[in-house]
Design an enzyme around this catalytic site. Structure first.
Site, PDB file in Angstrom:
ATOM      1  N   ASP A  90       0.860  -1.191   0.000  1.00 16.20           N
ATOM      2  CA  ASP A  90       0.000   0.000   0.000  1.00 16.20           C
ATOM      3  C   ASP A  90       0.894   1.238   0.000  1.00 16.20           C
ATOM      4  O   ASP A  90       2.019   1.224   0.516  1.00 16.20           O
ATOM      5  CB  ASP A  90      -0.942   0.003   1.206  1.00 16.20           C
ATOM      6  CG  ASP A  90      -0.215  -0.028   2.544  1.00 16.20           C
ATOM      7  OD1 ASP A  90       0.700  -0.864   2.698  1.00 16.20           O
ATOM      8  OD2 ASP A  90      -0.547   0.780   3.440  1.00 16.20           O
ATOM      9  N   GLU A 153      -0.071  -0.833   5.840  1.00 12.65           N
ATOM     10  CA  GLU A 153       0.991  -0.295   6.695  1.00 12.65           C
ATOM     11  C   GLU A 153       0.869   1.216   6.845  1.00 12.65           C
ATOM     12  O   GLU A 153       1.182   1.774   7.887  1.00 12.65           O
ATOM     13  CB  GLU A 153       2.356  -0.664   6.104  1.00 12.65           C
ATOM     14  CG  GLU A 153       3.543  -0.390   7.031  1.00 12.65           C
ATOM     15  CD  GLU A 153       4.136   1.007   6.893  1.00 12.65           C
ATOM     16  OE1 GLU A 153       4.983   1.359   7.729  1.00 12.65           O
ATOM     17  OE2 GLU A 153       3.744   1.770   5.979  1.00 12.65           O
TER      18      GLU A 153
END
Length: 470
Positions: A90, A153
């Site tokens: 991400d 994250e």
């Protein structure tokens, strides 16, 4: 067995490594929960990036697993022990002002420009190729090697939470998601609010503080603050004094009065909350100015508390919680949010980062006792405990040796106030990809990774994986 020239092995695959990195970076893997589905909970982009990596690994002979679209892994080797490489796919939103398409992965001046090139899709591809090289060289391993792929994250770490509910914890491992040489210690990070809990009156004086507002995130030094005061008397005098205060503190801002209303604005300097002294906290400066005026009782109580315990002190000395150790340095406190509204009273949003040997439970108790005396209370408390791997640990020693062999430079051990993915592992360190002296452009416009650094990091990761798992 003759020694392996790891850099040479990467160079044989350079063209494909760069091409795959570009392809991977072109996937817009930004969190999009609004359009999430049961199989793609964080949205189509993140799901596409996860599938890209898992399918690629599967095609190239790794064992792959998708854990409900929240995380995944690729594995090779056999044995009881498990070496973990913790990556995430991400990326933060691209933001404005790029010189080229943030998801174009254009190469200019030997750099790949794209959101995620440095954090963390470029390094993830480097780690993937490192595993691929060890596999293709058919080297004998006594341990399993597993790339653990996170998807959240940049937000709430729900990916690793879900992952380790269902999968084993690696024996040891690293996260290619920070700086070289080796980050072996990370401070604990606690976010919480301190809320005014008072029946004091917000009436009865010539100056009534309507509101003060500053900051939106716990972990950023706020660069803007504003206040509104209703009052009688010479408000222009306050404006003049405010302009003097701004000049004295080398700040930009403005004061305006219109009949019985006074508006004040301060521009500070933003910085990461892990070192508040690198910024200028607009909220604290404004609270410091307002403190000298006879405002209503409720506002006075709030401003006194802020000035007594936070203005001019980012180390918790005034609160009686100052602490430092040789591993991670000082405890720091960032006032990331400062809000006062006449009807509800005030609150502070704090980001407290504490050394690895500090006992946060005792620190919290001390803060609670002080708050109580001043009619404040703690709420919304969250705590991510510090992370530290002993400098004599096999993991640290092995990675130091590999780094020194590959770069010819000393592999110093670094401690940080920030938090990396390595803290998800029981024995984990952050290891690259940013080489010493390189600017950290993660999360910034025109984020890039140098192609030469991508190559060099891949060679380091390949040797590290082999040395840890052989």
């Amino acid at each position: 067995m003759e020694s392996i020239n790891w850099l040479e092995e990467v160079m044989k695959r350079k063209e494909q490594l760069v091409k795959d990195t570009q392809e991977f970076l072109r996937i817009k893997s930004v969190l999009d929960e609004e359009n999430g589905t049961p199989t793609a909970p964080f949205g189509a982009g993140i799901d596409e990036a996860l599938h890209y990596l898992l399918d690629k690994g599967n095609d190239e002979g790794f064992a792959s697993k998708n854990l409900d679209g929240l995380a995944g892994h690729l594995e090779m080797g056999s044995g009881k022990d498990l070496i973990g490489i913790l990556c995430h796919i991400d990326v933060v939103p691209e933001g404005d002002g790029w010189a080229s398409d943030p998801f174009g992965a254009e190469i200019r001046d030997g750099k790949i420009f794209a959101r995620g090139s440095l954090d963390d899709k470029g390094p993830t591809m480097a780690a993937y190729y490192a595993m691929k090289i060890v596999k293709e060289l058919n080297l004998s391993l006594s341990k399993r090697v597993r790339m653990i792929i996170g998807t959240d994250e940049e937000s709430d770490w729900r990916c690793v939470e879900h992952y380790f509910k269902h999968e084993e914890m690696p024996t040891m491992g690293f996260a290619p998601d920070a700086d070289f040489p080796i980050i072996y210690a990370e401070k604990g990070i606690s976010d919480f609010d301190i809320v005014q809990n008072s029946n004091a009156s917000a009436e009865g004086t010539s100056l009534i503080l309507e509101y003060v507002r500053s900051g939106r995130r716990y972990n950023m030094v706020p660069d803007f603050a504003e206040a509104k005061i209703q009052g009688e008397g010479d408000l222009q005098k306050i404006v003049n004094e405010f302009h003097g205060f701004l000049e004295e503190n080398s700040l930009i801002g403005r004061g305006m009065c219109d009949n019985d209303t006074l508006l004040l604005e301060v521009e500070g300097v933003s910085a990461h909350g892990m070192e508040p002294d690198h910024g200028k906290n607009a909220g604290l400066f404004l609270a410091s100015f307002l403190q000298s005026y006879s405002v209503d009782e409720k506002a006075k109580q709030f401003l006194t508390f802020v000035n007594e315990f936070f203005v001019g002190d980012s180390r918790g000395k005034k609160l009686g919680v100052a602490y430092s150790d040789d591993i991670t340095g000082d405890l720091t406190i960032n006032v990331g949010k400062l809000t006062y509204v006449r009807e509800n009273g005030g609150s502070l949003g704090l980001n407290l980062r504490y050394p690895v040997t500090n006992d946060m439970d005792s620190t919290k108790k001390l803060i609670e006792e002080t708050c109580k005396q001043y009619s404040f209370k703690i709420s919304n408390f969250s705590n991510s405990r510090p992370h530290h791997v002993d400098k004599e640990h096999d993991l640290v020693k092995t990675l130091q040796s590999v780094y020194e062999q590959q770069t010819g430079e000393e592999a110093t051990l670094v401690s940080i106030g920030g938090g990396t993915y390595a803290r998800s592992l029981k024995a984990g360190v952050a290891f690259g990809p940013l080489f010493p002296g390189r600017p950290d452009v993660a999360h910034q416009k025109d984020e890039y990774i140098m192609v030469d650094d991508l190559i060099k990091a891949t060679a380091i990761y390949a040797q590290a994986i082999y040395e840890l798992a052989k």
